[in-house]
Design an enzyme around this catalytic site. Structure first.
Site, PDB file in Angstrom:
ATOM      1  N   ASP A   1     -13.799 -39.496  -3.678  1.00  0.00           N
ATOM      2  CA  ASP A   1     -12.861 -40.459  -4.246  1.00  0.00           C
ATOM      3  C   ASP A   1     -12.311 -39.969  -5.579  1.00  0.00           C
ATOM      4  O   ASP A   1     -11.134 -40.189  -5.900  1.00  0.00           O
ATOM      5  CB  ASP A   1     -13.531 -41.821  -4.423  1.00  0.00           C
ATOM      6  CG  ASP A   1     -13.623 -42.602  -3.116  1.00  0.00           C
ATOM      7  OD1 ASP A   1     -13.017 -42.155  -2.129  1.00  0.00           O
ATOM      8  OD2 ASP A   1     -14.303 -43.631  -3.084  1.00  0.00           O
TER       9      ASP A   1
ATOM     10  N   ASP B   1     -19.440 -39.566  -1.267  1.00  0.00           N
ATOM     11  CA  ASP B   1     -18.624 -40.768  -1.393  1.00  0.00           C
ATOM     12  C   ASP B   1     -17.951 -40.809  -2.760  1.00  0.00           C
ATOM     13  O   ASP B   1     -16.736 -41.032  -2.887  1.00  0.00           O
ATOM     14  CB  ASP B   1     -19.517 -41.991  -1.188  1.00  0.00           C
ATOM     15  CG  ASP B   1     -18.735 -43.287  -1.089  1.00  0.00           C
ATOM     16  OD1 ASP B   1     -17.494 -43.247  -1.102  1.00  0.00           O
ATOM     17  OD2 ASP B   1     -19.365 -44.352  -1.003  1.00  0.00           O
TER      18      ASP B   1
END
Length: 356
Positions: A251, A247
């Protein structure tokens, strides 16, 4: 070829960007003489407003029965006060669980025409071509948790991280298999110097890699990986990691190319797979017709590649996107005066016009 695609526009700019991708897919279908059938279903805040839940049963059922799912985006300020269990974001979590979407594939590729938009120097970012493979339905996000309990005279909260050997084997095997069609290198990212789950992850990854003699596997701590993405991104080919680390790292990597509006993703499932851009619903520009559709259009290319095994058609879309950018078309998020300012429809048409 006849295939059924469920389209879930979601909220905000979702309808605009999924419409763009569908129009590109219709052009591809015409070129290859395919029959692509599209059906539309609600999810997110839009579904909550209509039915009181973010993921209606009929939406999940249709997704399970489809050959692929094209997803827009969910969420927005309008639903900030909705009960946590009914927030729009629960729709995508429900789809991940319902479809068994165990792996998220996020490509990060530096296009020559957009090097100036990267926060990194062109000499550092040029040639970057990374695929991040993130485990998606395990780890700390799906472990047991407690938001408040009394412990030794104070209040604490906790989240439980756990992984099993089969979960790690499955995601690492996918990364290794994918690397075979790329440069043949996989970097497994963990925190094995601290975490027990990471030590299991590293050991299992090594065992799994023994079956892939034509792929090179190396290990890297997550903190070092985050640094290397910023100073030496071209060293990576395929990165495979856990839900939490994936995650964060995906990003970070998303900004390397210069605009989050260009970033696609694929969530690979035990049943149907789901394809979506990584940006949000952008309610502030919804309905203005200025959203960048390229992330969703490139997600459609991933749909063709991973769900339909249509590599040539996927490449047609990716090349058309590159040509549209080379022709100078830019949406507002990447526009500067020397280029052709395009709205959502104009950028979509520029891509369609470049599909032979």
């Amino acid at each position: 070829m006849t295939k059924n695609i469920v389209v879930i526009p979601g909220d905000g700019i979702g309808k605009e960007i999924t419409t763009a991708a569908v129009n590109v897919l219709k052009k591809i279908a015409s070129k290859y003489n395919w029959q692509l059938n599209f059906s539309y279903y609600d999810a997110g805040g839009t579904a909550y407003d209509k039915s009181g839940v973010p993921l209606p049963d009929e939406t999940l059922a249709a997704a399970k029965a489809a050959d692929a799912v094209l997803f827009g985006a969910v969420g927005g300020d309008k639903w900030d006060d909705v009960a946590p269990a009914l927030r729009p974001e629960k729709a995508i979590l429900g789809l991940r669980q319902g479809l068994g979407l165990y792996a998220n594939l996020r490509p990060v590729k530096a296009m020559e025409t957009l090097l100036e938009y990267s926060p990194l120097k062109p000499s550092i970012i040029r040639g970057t071509d990374i695929l991040i493979v993130r485990e998606l339905i395990g780890g700390i996000y799906f472990g047991e948790r407690c938001e408040s309990e009394e412990y030794k005279g104070t209040t604490r909260a906790w989240d439980l991280e756990n992984y099993s050997i089969p979960e790690v084997e499955r995601i690492v095997a996918l990364a290794l298999t994918t690397a075979r069609s790329r440069k043949g290198r996989v970097t497994s990212v963990d925190k094995a110097n601290v975490l027990a789950t990471s030590r299991l992850w590293r050991k299992t990854a090594a065992e799994t890699a023994k079956k892939y003699s034509n792929v090179q596997l190396d290990n890297m701590y997550v903190d070092n990986c985050s640094m290397q993405l910023a100073i030496n991104p071209t060293r990576f080919d395929v990165i495979v990691t856990s839900n939490l680390f994936g995650d964060i790292l995906s990003d970070e990597a998303a900004v390397l190319s210069g605009s989050i509006g260009l970033m696609p993703s694929a969530s690979i499932g035990e049943r149907t797979s789901l394809y979506e851009p990584i940006h949000g619903s952008a309610p502030d520009i919804a309905g203005k017709g200025i959203a960048n559709p390229l992330g969703t259009i490139l997600s459609a290319a991933m749909l063709l590649r991973h769900s339909f095994s249509a590599e040539a058609a996927a490449a047609d879309i990716e090349i058309a996107v590159q040509k549209a950018l080379a022709d100078g078309y830019r949406t507002a998020d990447i526009y500067s005066p020397e280029f052709k300012k395009a709205d959502t429809l104009q950028m979509t048409q520029a891509v369609i016009d470049n599909i032979g």
